[in-house]
Write a protein that holds these residues in place. Structure first.
Motif, PDB file in Angstrom:
ATOM      1  N   GLN A  70      18.315  56.549  -1.116  1.00  0.00           N
ATOM      2  CA  GLN A  70      18.430  55.604  -1.982  1.00  0.00           C
ATOM      3  C   GLN A  70      19.768  54.839  -2.327  1.00  0.00           C
ATOM      4  O   GLN A  70      20.385  53.897  -2.296  1.00  0.00           O
ATOM      5  N   ASN A  89      15.301  61.685  -1.191  1.00  0.00           N
ATOM      6  CA  ASN A  89      15.009  60.192  -1.647  1.00  0.00           C
ATOM      7  C   ASN A  89      16.373  59.700  -2.303  1.00  0.00           C
ATOM      8  O   ASN A  89      16.549  58.636  -2.167  1.00  0.00           O
ATOM      9  N   ASN A  90      16.804  60.552  -3.595  1.00  0.00           N
ATOM     10  CA  ASN A  90      17.900  59.975  -4.117  1.00  0.00           C
ATOM     11  C   ASN A  90      18.872  59.831  -3.339  1.00  0.00           C
ATOM     12  O   ASN A  90      19.794  58.684  -3.572  1.00  0.00           O
ATOM     13  N   LEU A 123      21.431  53.848   0.946  1.00  0.00           N
ATOM     14  CA  LEU A 123      20.698  52.575   1.187  1.00  0.00           C
ATOM     15  C   LEU A 123      21.563  51.428   0.248  1.00  0.00           C
ATOM     16  O   LEU A 123      21.789  50.420   0.743  1.00  0.00           O
ATOM     17  N   SER A 124      21.634  51.823  -1.095  1.00  0.00           N
ATOM     18  CA  SER A 124      22.325  50.712  -1.998  1.00  0.00           C
ATOM     19  C   SER A 124      23.631  50.498  -1.484  1.00  0.00           C
ATOM     20  O   SER A 124      24.227  49.384  -1.607  1.00  0.00           O
TER      21      SER A 124
END
Length: 244
Positions: free
Chosen positions: A96, A92-93, A99-100
């Motif tokens: 993220q 997930n990290n 995605l960022s």
């Protein structure tokens, strides 16, 4: 006389019931003693209680063993779940982060590839080398009229310059806002052979920063080759790696 008769009659009356008892028979004193019914019942009950206690103990031990196995299985499953949760958190990290970064670069893609449509001969000393044709120019940062790339987005860029030369040694340099940041030497070892050189570098640019290529020496009879048999030889490319 009367006193004697009274005593005799009393004896006869007492003797009659005793004689009846004797006629019935007295119990034999030498026969073995048999346990009473009450004692036998108590022993049987105690034996039953001991058997029940033993059965309960065995059943309890079975249940304890089963519970211990269940606890071990639960602990094992819990460790596996914790491992999976840790992996999911790590993934997930990463997602993220991606995605960022993707979100920061949405609509900010910059990439170009500029070519020479013809050979350049006797380029004057200090003149910008203009690659007059682009196969890709996303973001419109490169100008085929001036030969200059102007950064439309602030960030880290990668540039690659390839120069092919003939007749004499061919040199070029890359400049950032007028400052030389890289040199190329496309030297050939024998007459009639081609020389070729490639330089790749990464550079941080602010919006409006410029990058271009210059012929630093302007040698006579110098030839910068555009293509051979329709395939590009001298190429200037660049793209945005990470936007600010």
């Amino acid at each position: 006389m009367f006193k004697f008769l009274f005593t005799l009659i009393s004896l006869l009356m007492l003797t009659k019931p005793c004689r009846g008892l004797l006629d019935q028979g007295l119990p034999q004193t030498d026969k073995p003693v048999v346990p009473t019914l009450a004692g036998s019942s108590e022993t049987s009950l105690l034996h039953q209680l001991l058997m029940q206690e033993s059965n309960l103990r065995m059943e309890l031990e079975k249940q304890i063993t089963s519970l211990q196995n269940s606890v071990y299985t639960i602990q094992k499953d819990l460790l596996q779940k914790n491992k999976e949760i840790s992996e999911l958190k790590a993934n997930n990290n990463v997602m993220q982060f991606n995605l960022s970064n993707t979100g920061s670069n949405v609509g900010k893609a910059v990439v170009f590839s500029a070519l020479l449509s013809h050979n350049l001969v006797n380029v004057p000393n200090g003149q910008v080398i203009i690659f007059d044709k682009t196969s890709v120019n996303v973001g419109n940062g490169y100008s085929t009229k001036t030969g200059i790339f102007r950064a439309p987005v602030a960030g880290v860029y990668q540039f690659t310059l390839t120069i092919g030369g003939n007749v004499v040694n061919t040199h070029a340099n890359i400049r950032h806002n007028g400052n030389i940041i890289g040199l190329l030497y496309a030297d050939h070892f024998h007459d009639g052979q081609y020389g070729r050189a490639t330089l790749t570098l990464a550079l941080h640019l602010d919006i409006g920063d410029e990058v271009w290529n210059v012929d630093p020496d302007g040698q006579i009879n110098q030839v910068i080759i555009g293509s051979v048999d329709g395939l590009p030889v001298s190429i200037f490319t660049g793209h945005l790696i990470v936007a600010n």
